[in-house]
Design an enzyme around this catalytic site. Structure first.
Site, PDB file in Angstrom:
ATOM      1  N   HIS A   1      -7.820  -5.651  -0.302  1.00 35.71           N
ATOM      2  CA  HIS A   1      -6.603  -4.902   0.062  1.00 35.71           C
ATOM      3  C   HIS A   1      -5.815  -5.719   1.082  1.00 35.71           C
ATOM      4  O   HIS A   1      -5.851  -5.439   2.287  1.00 35.71           O
ATOM      5  CB  HIS A   1      -6.997  -3.534   0.622  1.00 35.71           C
TER       6      HIS A   1
ATOM      7  N   SER B   1       0.840  -1.198   0.000  1.00 36.68           N
ATOM      8  CA  SER B   1       0.000   0.000   0.000  1.00 36.68           C
ATOM      9  C   SER B   1       0.881   1.257   0.000  1.00 36.68           C
ATOM     10  O   SER B   1       1.638   1.479  -0.930  1.00 36.68           O
ATOM     11  CB  SER B   1      -0.972  -0.048   1.180  1.00 36.68           C
TER      12      SER B   1
ATOM     13  N   ASP C   1      -9.701  -4.961  -4.669  1.00 36.52           N
ATOM     14  CA  ASP C   1      -9.199  -3.960  -3.724  1.00 36.52           C
ATOM     15  C   ASP C   1     -10.092  -2.723  -3.775  1.00 36.52           C
ATOM     16  O   ASP C   1     -10.204  -2.079  -4.813  1.00 36.52           O
ATOM     17  CB  ASP C   1      -7.757  -3.598  -4.088  1.00 36.52           C
TER      18      ASP C   1
END
Length: 222
Positions: A200, A118, A168
């Site tokens: 995610h 991320s 995601d």
């Protein structure tokens, strides 16, 4: 962890006590810390028995009291400009940390791999593509490429693995395809895997892909 390093966090060293010959640095996402990723090292340690795994905590606490966690840079607007400016601002701290860690183990960047998840993936790409000496590998999971329109002058020798869940809903998967396209057009060897049914997160497929990628990248180094 040595007192000299600018960042700190959990570490995992070779189980057999052998000298450290490879260094894998794991960069966590927004609102997490190094403990969020260090368990990945337990899977990859078997494949890389001479590697040390470091998971530094990002330099800034979240601005919200009581939430805990850390950030590599603030996220307010979540725009491409904010991502680029934030990653650029945080890069010198990460560069210094990497220089210190490599010096501690008497290694250079050819023995270094950067993994990021991320926001950590943004930092792995921002920093890894601009190191003076190319790292062995960059692995970017569930993130995006900051400054995709400003890749002039980046080094092109380091292979990049991009892994992203198709489901995601935090960082939509179109960012993975956009990063892959920008890197490939720049002449960088980028490998893209969009994983169906994954949100995610990192699952067994991503762990396996990452382990194989690290093995291959390090095997090509002296």
């Amino acid at each position: 962890m040595t007192a000299e390093r600018v960042l700190n966090g959990p570490e995992l060293h070779p189980a057999a006590g052998t000298p450290v010959r490879r260094l894998v640095v794991l960069l966590h996402g927004y609102g997490a810390d190094g403990t969020d990723l260090i368990d990945l090292a337990r899977f990859w340690q078997v494949l890389l028995p001479d590697a040390a795994f470091l998971a530094p905590n990002a330099p800034e606490p979240l601005p919200f009291q009581g939430f805990g966690g850390r950030q590599w840079f603030a996220l307010d607007e979540r725009t491409p400009t904010e991502y680029r400016i934030g990653a650029e601002a945080s890069q010198p701290v990460l560069d210094r940390y990497l220089d210190e860690a490599l010096a501690e183990f008497a290694l250079d960047d050819s023995a270094l791999a950067l993994f990021g998840f991320s926001q950590g993936a943004m930092m792995a790409l921002q920093c890894g593509l601009r190191r003076k000496m190319p790292p062995a590998a960059i692995l970017a999971y569930s993130g995006l490429l900051p400054g995709a329109d400003r890749l002039g002058g980046v080094q092109k020798q380091t292979p990049v693995l991009i892994v992203h869940g198709k489901d995601d809903d935090v960082v939509p998967s179109y960012h993975a395809a956009a990063a892959h396209r920008a890197l490939s057009e720049t002449g960088i060897d980028a490998d893209l895997h969009e994983l169906p049914g994954l949100a995610h997160s990192i699952d067994d497929r991503g762990v396996t892909l990452g382990g194989r990628f690290l093995q291959k990248a390090f095997s090509s180094q002296p």
